[in-house]
Scaffold this active site. Structure first.
Site, mmCIF file in Angstrom:
data_model
loop_
_atom_site.group_PDB
_atom_site.id
_atom_site.type_symbol
_atom_site.label_atom_id
_atom_site.label_comp_id
_atom_site.label_asym_id
_atom_site.label_seq_id
_atom_site.Cartn_x
_atom_site.Cartn_y
_atom_site.Cartn_z
ATOM 1 N N PHE A 90 0.820 -1.216 0.000
ATOM 2 C CA PHE A 90 0.000 0.000 0.000
ATOM 3 C C PHE A 90 0.858 1.271 0.000
ATOM 4 O O PHE A 90 1.780 1.401 0.808
ATOM 5 C CB PHE A 90 -0.891 -0.048 1.247
ATOM 6 C CG PHE A 90 -1.843 1.098 1.395
ATOM 7 C CD1 PHE A 90 -3.104 1.043 0.823
ATOM 8 C CD2 PHE A 90 -1.497 2.227 2.137
ATOM 9 C CE1 PHE A 90 -4.002 2.102 0.972
ATOM 10 C CE2 PHE A 90 -2.388 3.280 2.292
ATOM 11 C CZ PHE A 90 -3.636 3.208 1.701
ATOM 12 N N ASN A 187 -4.022 2.185 10.522
ATOM 13 C CA ASN A 187 -4.809 2.557 9.344
ATOM 14 C C ASN A 187 -5.173 1.226 8.667
ATOM 15 O O ASN A 187 -4.485 0.777 7.765
ATOM 16 C CB ASN A 187 -3.978 3.445 8.411
ATOM 17 C CG ASN A 187 -4.663 3.678 7.079
ATOM 18 O OD1 ASN A 187 -5.878 3.523 6.951
ATOM 19 N ND2 ASN A 187 -3.885 4.050 6.070
ATOM 20 N N PRO A 188 -6.233 0.579 9.150
ATOM 21 C CA PRO A 188 -6.544 -0.763 8.655
ATOM 22 C C PRO A 188 -7.265 -0.682 7.298
ATOM 23 O O PRO A 188 -7.648 0.400 6.873
ATOM 24 C CB PRO A 188 -7.490 -1.305 9.725
ATOM 25 C CG PRO A 188 -8.200 -0.107 10.229
ATOM 26 C CD PRO A 188 -7.215 1.042 10.137
HETATM 27 N N1 SAM Z 1 -0.206 1.785 7.695
HETATM 28 C C1 SAM Z 1 0.116 1.860 6.281
HETATM 29 C C2 SAM Z 1 -0.206 3.249 5.762
HETATM 30 O O1 SAM Z 1 -1.008 3.945 6.392
HETATM 31 O O2 SAM Z 1 0.356 3.644 4.729
HETATM 32 C C3 SAM Z 1 -0.637 0.795 5.469
HETATM 33 C C4 SAM Z 1 -2.145 0.883 5.565
HETATM 34 S S1 SAM Z 1 -3.021 -0.242 4.474
HETATM 35 C C5 SAM Z 1 -4.549 0.627 4.335
HETATM 36 C C6 SAM Z 1 -3.483 -1.592 5.561
HETATM 37 C C7 SAM Z 1 -2.345 -2.561 5.904
HETATM 38 O O3 SAM Z 1 -2.831 -3.504 6.878
HETATM 39 C C8 SAM Z 1 -1.829 -3.378 4.748
HETATM 40 O O4 SAM Z 1 -0.421 -3.287 4.680
HETATM 41 C C9 SAM Z 1 -2.271 -4.811 5.066
HETATM 42 O O5 SAM Z 1 -1.356 -5.795 4.612
HETATM 43 C C10 SAM Z 1 -2.337 -4.796 6.578
HETATM 44 N N2 SAM Z 1 -3.263 -5.759 7.185
HETATM 45 C C11 SAM Z 1 -4.482 -6.142 6.725
HETATM 46 N N3 SAM Z 1 -5.059 -7.009 7.588
HETATM 47 C C12 SAM Z 1 -4.185 -7.168 8.631
HETATM 48 C C13 SAM Z 1 -4.209 -7.954 9.818
HETATM 49 N N4 SAM Z 1 -5.243 -8.730 10.136
HETATM 50 N N5 SAM Z 1 -3.130 -7.893 10.646
HETATM 51 C C14 SAM Z 1 -2.058 -7.101 10.337
HETATM 52 N N6 SAM Z 1 -2.002 -6.354 9.216
HETATM 53 C C15 SAM Z 1 -3.035 -6.380 8.369
HETATM 54 N N1 GLN Z 2 -7.631 6.094 1.938
HETATM 55 C C1 GLN Z 2 -7.482 4.919 1.124
HETATM 56 C C2 GLN Z 2 -8.119 5.156 -0.224
HETATM 57 O O1 GLN Z 2 -7.450 5.701 -1.055
HETATM 58 C C3 GLN Z 2 -8.025 3.685 1.820
HETATM 59 C C4 GLN Z 2 -7.174 3.371 2.971
HETATM 60 C C5 GLN Z 2 -7.617 2.220 3.793
HETATM 61 O O2 GLN Z 2 -8.363 1.320 3.385
HETATM 62 N N2 GLN Z 2 -7.173 2.224 4.979
HETATM 63 O O3 GLN Z 2 -9.260 4.841 -0.476
#
Ligand code: SAM
Ligand code: GLN
Length: 276
Positions: A90, A187-188
């Protein structure tokens, strides 16, 4: 052609293909191809050589076809850091800087805080916090091995010490941290499945598992966070702008002081909650 003219032409081309911020995109791609900064770009007098011209042309084509500019340059600025990014992990978004600011405020009065970033991706949040608070002990987790690897690469490149672990939510943390965590930040994935198909190509270039999610992940996160946070410790999460009420009612079940924080556009963006 001088860079200024070249940029004007490239920007017009990007605009015709419906690319957002065409001028800024053209500048970023040309700076990347020439390995220079903005000053270098506009003071340059030589023409592009054949290889540079070809590379720039190819980057413009790929951007028009939906490849995110960050995948073309391999980097993204976040808070006060420059992070390496790769396809498969991401790309950090500017709106997540709101979460970083809120999180930093929550630990302002805490000496040597213990911080956990859940779902760290490139390591963006964990590294931004460690950069501002060198005294913090920062942990980060992610289920995706590609993310764990990249977060470690970013930590090493930036010389910031963050303990990155692979696994589900808070499960990979060392057991003796239970009850000692001052801040859990996350930020899930929160994009509803039905919104996914309508997202622009550059958003869909992020891994699906990093994007798609909803209330269930906040329920599990809240339940786990209460087991790791100390009394008075804080959970800070980013949310979908339309999910404020739903997530707030989930957090209210086990936390006190649940608050919504807005982003610069006035949308609900971050929730904080305190473990009683
Ligand atoms: N924190 C980063 C940012 O804000 O740029 C990445 C956010 S991205 C929206 C969500 C992240 O959560 C991804 O890298 C994904 O692989 C991870 N993820 C999803 N489900 C998860 C889980 N159950 N446990 C740990 N990580 C998880
Ligand atoms: N903000 C992201 C988007 O571009 C979504 C991030 C997330 O799922 N945490 O839609």
């Amino acid at each position: 052609m001088r860079p200024a003219q070249l940029i004007a032409r490239a920007a017009a081309y990007l605009e015709r293909h419906g690319v957002d911020s065409p001028r800024a995109t053209a500048e970023i791609l040309l700076m990347h191809v020439l390995g220079t900064d903005r000053v270098g770009l506009y003071t340059r007098v030589e023409r592009l050589d054949a290889r540079q011209a070809r590379e720039f042309g190819r980057a413009l084509c790929q951007r028009c076809a939906g490849t995110p500019v960050q995948h073309l340059t391999g980097e993204q600025a976040f808070h006060r850091l420059r992070l390496e990014v790769r396809p498969g992990v991401f790309v950090p978004r500017p709106e997540t800087e709101v979460l970083v600011e809120v999180a930093l405020r929550e630990i302002r009065e805490v000496e040597a805080p213990v911080v956990v970033d859940v779902g760290t991706g490139t390591g963006a949040i964990a590294l931004a916090i460690k950069r501002e608070r060198p005294d913090a002990a920062v942990f980060a987790t992610d289920v995706a091995p590609e993310a764990v690897e990249l977060a470690r690469v970013n930590a090493a490149r930036l010389g910031l010490e963050v303990d990155v672990r692979q696994g589900d939510l808070l499960a990979p943390l060392p057991d003796d941290l239970r009850g000692w965590v001052d801040l859990v930040v996350s930020n899930p994935p929160y994009v509803p499945e039905e919104e996914y198909e309508d997202l622009p190509a550059e958003v869909r270039a992020d891994p699906r598992e990093a994007l798609i999610g909803g209330p269930e992940v906040y329920e599990r996160l809240a339940a786990e966070a209460t087991r790791w946070l100390r009394d008075g410790g804080v959970l800070a999460v980013e949310i979908h702008a339309a999910a404020g009420e739903a997530v707030r009612s989930i957090l209210r079940r086990s936390f006190a002081d649940v608050r919504v924080h807005r982003d610069l556009a006035g949308r609900d963006r971050v929730l904080t909650a305190r473990r009683p």
